[in-house]
Design a protein around this motif. Structure first.
Motif, PDB file in Angstrom:
ATOM      1  N   TYR A 187       0.831  -1.204   0.000  1.00 56.38           N
ATOM      2  CA  TYR A 187       0.000   0.000   0.000  1.00 56.38           C
ATOM      3  C   TYR A 187       0.864   1.252   0.000  1.00 56.38           C
ATOM      4  O   TYR A 187       2.069   1.199   0.289  1.00 56.38           O
ATOM      5  N   SER A 189       1.800   4.374   1.848  1.00 49.99           N
ATOM      6  CA  SER A 189       1.742   4.785   3.253  1.00 49.99           C
ATOM      7  C   SER A 189       1.304   6.232   3.440  1.00 49.99           C
ATOM      8  O   SER A 189       1.011   6.654   4.558  1.00 49.99           O
ATOM      9  N   SER A 190       1.238   6.994   2.368  1.00 54.80           N
ATOM     10  CA  SER A 190       0.796   8.395   2.480  1.00 54.80           C
ATOM     11  C   SER A 190      -0.689   8.555   2.188  1.00 54.80           C
ATOM     12  O   SER A 190      -1.213   9.662   2.253  1.00 54.80           O
ATOM     13  N   SER A 194      -5.567   3.840   2.474  1.00 58.02           N
ATOM     14  CA  SER A 194      -4.755   2.633   2.385  1.00 58.02           C
ATOM     15  C   SER A 194      -4.238   2.205   3.753  1.00 58.02           C
ATOM     16  O   SER A 194      -4.186   1.017   4.065  1.00 58.02           O
ATOM     17  N   GLU A 195      -3.860   3.162   4.587  1.00 48.71           N
ATOM     18  CA  GLU A 195      -3.381   2.833   5.922  1.00 48.71           C
ATOM     19  C   GLU A 195      -4.477   2.169   6.749  1.00 48.71           C
ATOM     20  O   GLU A 195      -4.223   1.217   7.485  1.00 48.71           O
ATOM     21  N   ALA A 198      -4.838  -1.330   5.469  1.00 48.78           N
ATOM     22  CA  ALA A 198      -3.663  -2.131   5.831  1.00 48.78           C
ATOM     23  C   ALA A 198      -3.770  -2.615   7.268  1.00 48.78           C
ATOM     24  O   ALA A 198      -3.425  -3.771   7.579  1.00 48.78           O
ATOM     25  N   ARG A 199      -4.264  -1.750   8.155  1.00 48.04           N
ATOM     26  CA  ARG A 199      -4.456  -2.163   9.549  1.00 48.04           C
ATOM     27  C   ARG A 199      -5.480  -3.291   9.642  1.00 48.04           C
ATOM     28  O   ARG A 199      -5.301  -4.256  10.402  1.00 48.04           O
ATOM     29  N   GLU A 214       4.857  -6.061   5.320  1.00 49.80           N
ATOM     30  CA  GLU A 214       4.349  -4.855   4.675  1.00 49.80           C
ATOM     31  C   GLU A 214       5.314  -4.376   3.591  1.00 49.80           C
ATOM     32  O   GLU A 214       6.532  -4.401   3.775  1.00 49.80           O
ATOM     33  N   THR A 216       5.548  -0.905   1.480  1.00 50.93           N
ATOM     34  CA  THR A 216       4.949   0.418   1.326  1.00 50.93           C
ATOM     35  C   THR A 216       5.683   1.254   0.280  1.00 50.93           C
ATOM     36  O   THR A 216       6.890   1.124   0.089  1.00 50.93           O
ATOM     37  N   THR A 218       5.505   5.456  -1.627  1.00 48.68           N
ATOM     38  CA  THR A 218       4.969   6.813  -1.488  1.00 48.68           C
ATOM     39  C   THR A 218       4.490   7.369  -2.822  1.00 48.68           C
ATOM     40  O   THR A 218       3.772   8.362  -2.866  1.00 48.68           O
ATOM     41  N   ASP A 242      -6.117   0.811  -3.019  1.00 50.57           N
ATOM     42  CA  ASP A 242      -5.065   1.820  -2.980  1.00 50.57           C
ATOM     43  C   ASP A 242      -4.946   2.449  -4.368  1.00 50.57           C
ATOM     44  O   ASP A 242      -4.716   1.751  -5.358  1.00 50.57           O
TER      45      ASP A 242
END
Length: 349
Positions: A187, A189-190, A194-195, A198-199, A214, A216, A218, A242
């Motif tokens: 994903y 991360s920004s 998506s965050e 991901a969780r 993971e 990640t 940007t 994403d």
């Protein structure tokens, strides 16, 4: 003689006065009064609503959401070029473009703005607290700082969520690949959306006793290196909804197909682009749902009191062409219950 001349002069003066009076009356303005409400008599006489659409970038999911939105408006009597004028702006994933385009919509005094994806909605919301904003393709509105709550936004913004059933997607992964041990979660991360997903993916792995790693990025330029670095370490990849990865799914599968690593995706468009399978939502229908909300706003409903809406159904999508390429056999009961099947380059729905 003098009396006759006087009478003629009076008659001429009266006639002249009448002419000027008539002329003055006929020159009164015909435009509506300054305090006339836009959207009432003006719209009835041919005034068009102005709608700005700000899209984060191009890929199937976001394009389908936009098309569904416009089609719902047309079906509801708001055809483009007739009752509405639409200005579509695509930021191509660039934050500075989002800001410039958001400011343009505010300066143009749009009657309604549609924001497609979280960064687009955040950008528009930062520029205006007055113009009604609807958004779509957003996972969690409160966590993205867009509304006070899903039930009561209390700001000039509401819309539809694309929250996907992550646990169901991992259950599908286990059905197709019962021996899977480790999953790569990919994903940007920004991206707030998506965050969040991901969780949820990490929680799903823990519930199923799976290891995870993971990966990640940007921006899209990171994808090739990150995917190549992880495919040899995992049994499968999971990519949520994403936007960065969705826009580059052909690049991802060009790597995973060679390594024969299956990709479980967050939405149908990525499966059509070469992923293996998903339990996803239909972004066209999500756009239609948002379009119906737009009609309510155009007809006077207060957007700040409109709860955020969620999709009411999901569907299984599988790509048998990809399954054949990577040597995976999809169980027949999954094929029988799939809403969308890609085979021999064709999409059967």
């Amino acid at each position: 003689m003098k009396r006759k001349i006087f009478k003629k002069i009076c008659s001429f003066a009266m006639a002249t006065t009448m002419i000027f009076t008539v002329a003055a009356c006929s020159s009164q303005p015909t435009e509506p009064a300054e305090n006339q409400e836009v959207g009432e008599e003006q719209t009835a006489e041919g005034e068009q609503f102005k709608i700005g659409i700000l899209q984060l970038m191009e890929h199937d999911a976001l394009d389908n959401a936009r098309n569904g939105f416009l089609d719902a408006l047309e079906e509801g009597g708001y055809a483009e070029g007739e009752k509405i004028v639409v200005d579509v702006q695509n930021a191509q994933g660039d934050q500075s473009n989002l800001k410039t385009m958001s400011q343009k919509f505010v300066n143009d005094k749009e009657d309604l703005i549609l924001a497609i994806a979280t960064p687009a909605a955040q950008s528009v919301a930062a520029e205006t607290q007055e113009i009604p904003i609807l958004a779509t393709a957003i996972t969690d509105y409160p966590e993205a700082g867009l509304v006070e709550s899903n039930e009561a936004p209390n700001v000039n913004l509401s819309g539809t969520s694309d929250r996907t059933p992550v646990k169901e997607q991992f259950a599908l992964l286990k059905q197709i690949l019962p021996d899977v041990k480790k999953v790569g979660i990919m994903y940007n991360s920004s991206e707030a959306n998506s965050e969040i997903q991901a969780r949820s993916a990490i929680e799903a792995c823990e519930d199923l006793g799976l290891e995870y790693q993971e990966g990640t990025v940007t921006n899209v330029n990171d994808i090739q290196q990150v995917v190549q670095s992880i495919v040899g370490e995992v049994d499968a990849l999971y990519i949520p909804t994403d936007n960065t990865f969705a826009s580059a799914i052909p690049l991802v599968v060009s790597i995973t197909d060679v390594e024969k690593v299956p990709v479980i995706c967050g939405e149908n468009g990525m499966v059509k682009g070469g992923g293996l399978a998903t339990v996803g939502i239909d972004y066209y229908k999500l756009g239609q749902q948002t379009g119906k909300m737009a009609i309510r706003v155009l007809e006077g409903e207060d957007v700040s009191k409109m709860p955020v809406e969620f999709p009411d159904s999901t569907e299984v999508c599988i790509n048998l062409d990809t399954a054949e390429k990577i040597g995976v056999t999809i169980p027949q009961d999954i094929i029988d219950n799939a809403a969308i099947i890609i085979k021999d380059g064709n999409v059967a729905e």
